[in-house]
Scaffold this motif. Sequence first.
Motif, PDB file in Angstrom:
ATOM      1  N   ARG A 117      -5.373  62.734  44.541  1.00 23.72           N
ATOM      2  CA  ARG A 117      -4.630  63.769  45.257  1.00 23.72           C
ATOM      3  C   ARG A 117      -4.911  65.142  44.683  1.00 23.72           C
ATOM      4  NH1 ARG A 117       0.417  66.124  44.821  1.00 23.72           N
ATOM      5  NH2 ARG A 117       0.943  64.821  43.009  1.00 23.72           N
ATOM      6  N   TYR A 118      -4.971  65.242  43.340  1.00 24.08           N
ATOM      7  CA  TYR A 118      -5.299  66.510  42.712  1.00 24.08           C
ATOM      8  C   TYR A 118      -6.714  66.968  43.081  1.00 24.08           C
ATOM      9  CZ  TYR A 118      -1.140  66.061  39.791  1.00 24.08           C
ATOM     10  OH  TYR A 118       0.152  65.948  39.344  1.00 24.08           O
ATOM     11  N   ARG A 119      -7.655  66.037  43.153  1.00 20.87           N
ATOM     12  CA  ARG A 119      -9.027  66.387  43.503  1.00 20.87           C
ATOM     13  C   ARG A 119      -9.089  67.010  44.893  1.00 20.87           C
ATOM     14  NH1 ARG A 119     -11.160  61.727  43.149  1.00 20.87           N
ATOM     15  NH2 ARG A 119     -11.858  61.871  40.981  1.00 20.87           N
ATOM     16  N   GLN A 120      -8.361  66.424  45.835  1.00 16.81           N
ATOM     17  CA  GLN A 120      -8.352  66.965  47.195  1.00 16.81           C
ATOM     18  C   GLN A 120      -7.707  68.353  47.225  1.00 16.81           C
ATOM     19  OE1 GLN A 120      -6.320  64.056  49.580  1.00 16.81           O
ATOM     20  NE2 GLN A 120      -7.935  62.504  49.368  1.00 16.81           N
ATOM     21  N   GLN A 121      -6.646  68.536  46.450  1.00 14.36           N
ATOM     22  CA  GLN A 121      -5.985  69.844  46.427  1.00 14.36           C
ATOM     23  C   GLN A 121      -6.895  70.920  45.845  1.00 14.36           C
ATOM     24  OE1 GLN A 121      -2.358  69.157  44.256  1.00 14.36           O
ATOM     25  NE2 GLN A 121      -1.306  68.190  45.994  1.00 14.36           N
ATOM     26  N   PHE A 122      -7.582  70.602  44.757  1.00 12.92           N
ATOM     27  CA  PHE A 122      -8.451  71.606  44.149  1.00 12.92           C
ATOM     28  C   PHE A 122      -9.705  71.844  44.982  1.00 12.92           C
ATOM     29  CE2 PHE A 122      -5.935  70.674  40.311  1.00 12.92           C
ATOM     30  CZ  PHE A 122      -5.684  71.964  39.891  1.00 12.92           C
ATOM     31  N   GLN A 123     -10.173  70.855  45.711  1.00 10.87           N
ATOM     32  CA  GLN A 123     -11.284  71.089  46.635  1.00 10.87           C
ATOM     33  C   GLN A 123     -10.866  72.052  47.737  1.00 10.87           C
ATOM     34  OE1 GLN A 123     -12.425  67.167  47.950  1.00 10.87           O
ATOM     35  NE2 GLN A 123     -13.650  66.739  46.113  1.00 10.87           N
ATOM     36  N   LEU A 124      -9.631  71.903  48.196  1.00  8.08           N
ATOM     37  CA  LEU A 124      -9.120  72.834  49.204  1.00  8.08           C
ATOM     38  C   LEU A 124      -8.995  74.239  48.633  1.00  8.08           C
ATOM     39  CD1 LEU A 124      -7.923  73.398  52.003  1.00  8.08           C
ATOM     40  CD2 LEU A 124      -5.705  72.634  51.108  1.00  8.08           C
ATOM     41  N   LEU A 125      -8.508  74.338  47.388  1.00  4.46           N
ATOM     42  CA  LEU A 125      -8.399  75.655  46.750  1.00  4.46           C
ATOM     43  C   LEU A 125      -9.776  76.290  46.552  1.00  4.46           C
ATOM     44  CD1 LEU A 125      -5.647  74.947  44.059  1.00  4.46           C
ATOM     45  CD2 LEU A 125      -5.383  76.216  46.188  1.00  4.46           C
ATOM     46  N   GLN A 126     -10.769  75.471  46.260  1.00  7.25           N
ATOM     47  CA  GLN A 126     -12.133  76.000  46.117  1.00  7.25           C
ATOM     48  C   GLN A 126     -12.645  76.565  47.437  1.00  7.25           C
ATOM     49  OE1 GLN A 126     -15.162  73.120  45.276  1.00  7.25           O
ATOM     50  NE2 GLN A 126     -16.421  74.589  44.113  1.00  7.25           N
ATOM     51  N   LYS A 127     -12.344  75.869  48.537  1.00  6.81           N
ATOM     52  CA  LYS A 127     -12.763  76.362  49.847  1.00  6.81           C
ATOM     53  C   LYS A 127     -12.051  77.658  50.209  1.00  6.81           C
ATOM     54  CE  LYS A 127     -13.811  71.762  51.658  1.00  6.81           C
ATOM     55  NZ  LYS A 127     -13.452  70.713  52.681  1.00  6.81           N
ATOM     56  N   LEU A 128     -10.851  77.839  49.695  1.00  6.11           N
ATOM     57  CA  LEU A 128     -10.100  79.057  49.971  1.00  6.11           C
ATOM     58  C   LEU A 128     -10.528  80.212  49.077  1.00  6.11           C
ATOM     59  CD1 LEU A 128      -6.514  77.574  50.482  1.00  6.11           C
ATOM     60  CD2 LEU A 128      -8.120  78.342  52.239  1.00  6.11           C
ATOM     61  N   GLY A 129     -11.448  79.952  48.141  1.00 12.25           N
ATOM     62  CA  GLY A 129     -11.991  81.041  47.335  1.00 12.25           C
ATOM     63  C   GLY A 129     -11.565  81.078  45.889  1.00 12.25           C
ATOM     64  N   MET A 130     -10.798  80.131  45.399  1.00 11.38           N
ATOM     65  CA  MET A 130     -10.389  80.124  43.986  1.00 11.38           C
ATOM     66  C   MET A 130     -11.535  79.607  43.124  1.00 11.38           C
ATOM     67  SD  MET A 130      -7.187  78.156  42.116  1.00 11.38           S
ATOM     68  CE  MET A 130      -5.932  79.194  42.858  1.00 11.38           C
TER      69      MET A 130
END
Length: 213
Positions: A117-130
């Motif tokens: 679940r954390y991996r999916q959240q951080f992948q989403l944050l990466q796509k948002l530019g973090m």
Amino acid sequence: AEHLLQNYDTGNGARYILIVPDEAAEDLPVFHHAYAAKTAQPVAESQFDLLCDINYRLGEQNLLEPSYDEIHTRASEKAEEAAQTVLVVFPLFYLALALTMTAATILTIQQLSETERYRQQFQLLQKLGMDRREMAKALGRQFTIYYVLPAVPPVLIGIPFILHLSRAPEPGVMVGMNSPGAIAAISLGIFFLIYAIYILLAYTSLRRNVLPQ
């Protein structure tokens, strides 16, 4: 005497001495005699044992009336208080250590079980530019809050308990490395060291598996 020592040694008035003029005490029956001596050098435990042997032999010689004499020295009192403190503190210390390791294990397993679940959240944050550095800081703050909050209540409860327990022995017994401050500092150091090992292992594993490369 017994009138002041209510309920023997467990009630109000225990360990108090009432000092009265000689005229008031002349006609009162004598129940106990006490003799106190201040020696030039502290009485060692070996000397205390010799005094107890002498007292025991004198009691055996007095066959008509048994001897109820007691001998106390500062060294013997410190040894007795230390033994009683160990009997109380060691089981509690062992229980606290077991509970700390159990709680840290449960928290760590809970964190590692959420890896996907954390991996999916951080992948989403990466796509948002973090970027990765900001994600690592966010993960670190999350770990700090997650592990610090369960540790606050035990500290707030444990430190007052240790300080209160340190008042049980006679004054002057718990000094130096046995002082309440030193005991509290060493205990907290040991527990937080174990706690930090669990946190470091969980954070390293989760950071390696969650954060994008």
